[in-house]
Design a protein around this motif. Structure first.
Motif, mmCIF file in Angstrom:
data_model
loop_
_atom_site.group_PDB
_atom_site.id
_atom_site.type_symbol
_atom_site.label_atom_id
_atom_site.label_comp_id
_atom_site.label_asym_id
_atom_site.label_seq_id
_atom_site.Cartn_x
_atom_site.Cartn_y
_atom_site.Cartn_z
ATOM 1 N N ALA B 70 -8.724 46.512 55.422
ATOM 2 C CA ALA B 70 -8.269 47.878 55.171
ATOM 3 C C ALA B 70 -6.791 48.026 55.508
ATOM 4 C CB ALA B 70 -9.106 48.859 55.992
ATOM 5 N N SER B 71 -6.406 47.383 56.601
ATOM 6 C CA SER B 71 -5.014 47.465 57.032
ATOM 7 C C SER B 71 -4.081 46.829 56.006
ATOM 8 C CB SER B 71 -4.891 46.794 58.401
ATOM 9 O OG SER B 71 -3.639 46.190 58.557
ATOM 10 N N VAL B 72 -4.507 45.690 55.457
ATOM 11 C CA VAL B 72 -3.697 45.044 54.424
ATOM 12 C C VAL B 72 -3.553 45.967 53.220
ATOM 13 C CG1 VAL B 72 -3.634 43.168 52.758
ATOM 14 C CG2 VAL B 72 -4.256 42.678 55.111
ATOM 15 N N ARG B 73 -4.671 46.520 52.796
ATOM 16 C CA ARG B 73 -4.628 47.395 51.621
ATOM 17 C C ARG B 73 -3.720 48.605 51.850
ATOM 18 N NH1 ARG B 73 -9.902 48.616 51.453
ATOM 19 N NH2 ARG B 73 -10.568 46.542 52.135
ATOM 20 N N ALA B 74 -3.817 49.150 53.050
ATOM 21 C CA ALA B 74 -3.002 50.324 53.368
ATOM 22 C C ALA B 74 -1.516 49.977 53.310
ATOM 23 C CB ALA B 74 -3.374 50.858 54.755
ATOM 24 N N PHE B 94 0.014 41.176 61.615
ATOM 25 C CA PHE B 94 0.475 41.330 62.998
ATOM 26 C C PHE B 94 0.536 42.799 63.409
ATOM 27 C CE2 PHE B 94 2.570 37.153 61.999
ATOM 28 C CZ PHE B 94 1.724 36.414 62.801
ATOM 29 N N GLY B 95 -0.230 43.614 62.705
ATOM 30 C CA GLY B 95 -0.243 45.041 63.021
ATOM 31 C C GLY B 95 -0.795 45.295 64.408
ATOM 32 N N PRO B 96 -0.447 46.439 64.963
ATOM 33 C CA PRO B 96 -0.873 46.776 66.323
ATOM 34 C C PRO B 96 -2.389 46.647 66.498
ATOM 35 C CG PRO B 96 0.332 48.597 65.288
ATOM 36 C CD PRO B 96 0.336 47.474 64.325
ATOM 37 N N ASP B 97 -3.137 47.032 65.470
ATOM 38 C CA ASP B 97 -4.595 46.944 65.578
ATOM 39 C C ASP B 97 -5.031 45.504 65.826
ATOM 40 O OD1 ASP B 97 -4.673 49.607 65.144
ATOM 41 O OD2 ASP B 97 -5.276 49.491 63.052
ATOM 42 N N ASN B 98 -4.545 44.613 64.968
ATOM 43 C CA ASN B 98 -4.932 43.204 65.098
ATOM 44 C C ASN B 98 -4.418 42.584 66.380
ATOM 45 O OD1 ASN B 98 -6.056 43.475 62.639
ATOM 46 N ND2 ASN B 98 -4.910 41.840 61.644
ATOM 47 N N VAL B 157 1.394 29.477 59.769
ATOM 48 C CA VAL B 157 2.251 30.056 60.806
ATOM 49 C C VAL B 157 1.618 31.317 61.364
ATOM 50 C CG1 VAL B 157 4.570 30.734 61.408
ATOM 51 C CG2 VAL B 157 4.193 29.273 59.446
ATOM 52 N N ILE B 158 1.073 32.116 60.486
ATOM 53 C CA ILE B 158 0.438 33.354 60.936
ATOM 54 C C ILE B 158 -0.676 33.036 61.927
ATOM 55 C CG2 ILE B 158 -1.019 35.264 60.203
ATOM 56 C CD1 ILE B 158 0.679 35.356 57.616
ATOM 57 N N GLN B 175 8.060 41.222 66.352
ATOM 58 C CA GLN B 175 8.815 39.971 66.454
ATOM 59 C C GLN B 175 8.142 38.867 65.648
ATOM 60 O OE1 GLN B 175 9.660 38.320 70.490
ATOM 61 N NE2 GLN B 175 9.271 36.386 69.453
ATOM 62 N N ALA B 176 6.822 38.787 65.760
ATOM 63 C CA ALA B 176 6.082 37.789 64.993
ATOM 64 C C ALA B 176 6.283 38.036 63.498
ATOM 65 C CB ALA B 176 4.596 37.835 65.348
ATOM 66 N N THR B 177 6.205 39.284 63.105
ATOM 67 C CA THR B 177 6.411 39.630 61.700
ATOM 68 C C THR B 177 7.780 39.173 61.230
ATOM 69 O OG1 THR B 177 5.006 41.579 61.974
ATOM 70 C CG2 THR B 177 6.420 41.511 60.031
#
Lengths: 191, 191
Positions: B70-74, B94-98, B157-158, B175-177
């Motif tokens: 869902a986060s990717v789609r958003a 690398f969103g805050p949720d994940n 890498v991810i 930073q990861a992003t």
DNA sequence: AACTTGATTGACTCATCAATCAACATAACA
DNA sequence: TGTTATGTTGATTGATGAGTCAATCAAGTT
């Protein structure tokens, strides 16, 4: 057939059996009894030589790290140019030893274990620091000030490829090595 | 205070509690009783709604994957250019949720679990395929035929950065992003 | 020969936990 | 008012496994 001086033999056998069992199960959820049986001794003996299950797992972890360290050193001996040194480190990381299924399984499990066990985390910290330091030194002549940053990225790819290969059925060390090395070249060349 | 129509509420609460407990422990070695207690119900109820512990863990895993999807789609909805789409996928990963500690712990544990549980492995396969496909599509206009290869490297890498941040105290999503995105740029630019 | 020490076993204890089950409570409906 | 559905509990069971311990056995040692 009890003989004197069995301690190092038993310890080695138990550590080896631990890694084998962890690899078989794919997790740290292994029983001391099974490990002991595989090592050809009773469960009591495992407790005799190691304080308990935790110490046994820790010893197994350290053993794997030792093997990895030795493999890196061996590869580095044959390396001349900086590029060779870089290749040597990466090749060691994806060497056949490290890529055997049960070793991969052990590594993965240890990663998870490191979340809750400070001792395990410390060991992994040492591994990561050494990998980073090795990469940085090899990269220094090639990328000077950008070396640490590139090293960090490469280290991440190496870890990431581990997971991919661990879950993806057929691990291919040489291919993984080639991929990382190609990436290193690109990163070094990028102004 | 039993009311009718509790099933979805209980299921959601139990799944949430499962993820929380897994995160707390740092492994899948959690008890149904503790999960149930955290969800505010008896242990019997957990078995009533889910067949058993295994199904509960599986549901938790699927839930995390659903959230990620869902986060990717958003993120993709707000992306215009191909470069934006690439950034969106990485940012979602690398969103805050994940990146919340308990979610990271769950991911790591599930990786290990996938080694022995075919169902878990299937789920992770879906995740990896989707990540690869998303990356490849975003990269296609930027790197044409090299897109799949670059996507594979980025995916690794991810995954690798996940481990680093999971074990390294202070996870830093942005930073990861940035690191992955910079890497993507270099790889795309490299002829 | 008597004694000491290290090696080794397997039975035992104690705790933990997943899963089951009987019982009961509430709501919906006839 | 029954009757049936769903929701819920917590005690219980049965299995499993870590760690302990007393006892045994083989080599050295004096």
């Amino acid at each position: 057939m009890p003989r004197v001086g069995m301690e190092p033999i038993r310890r080695a056998a138990l550590v080896k059996a631990t890694i084998a069992e962890v690899g078989l199960k794919g997790s740290l959820d292994v029983t001391v009894a099974r490990i002991a049986k595989r090592a050809g001794v009773s469960s009591g003996l495992a407790h005799h030589y190691f304080g308990g299950k935790e110490d046994l797992l820790f010893a197994a972890m350290r053993h794997i790290l030792t093997l990895y360290g030795a493999s890196v050193r061996a590869q580095l001996l044959r390396a001349g140019t900086p590029r060779d040194r870089l290749a040597a480190i990466i090749r060691a990381s994806f060497g056949p030893d490290n890529f055997e299924p049960h070793v991969i399984a052990a590594w993965l499990s240890f990663y998870v274990h490191a979340q809750s066990d400070p001792g395990a985390r410390r060991l992994l910290g040492i591994y990561q620091a050494r990998l980073g330091s090795n990469l940085t030194h090899a990269l220094r002549p090639l990328a000077s000030s950008r070396a640490p940053d590139i090293a960090r990225t490469l280290a991440s790819v190496i870890d990431g490829l581990y997971i991919r290969h661990a879950l993806g059925g057929a691990p291919d060390g040489p291919q993984a090595t080639a991929r990382v090395l190609a990436l290193a070249d690109v990163l070094v060349d990028a102004a």
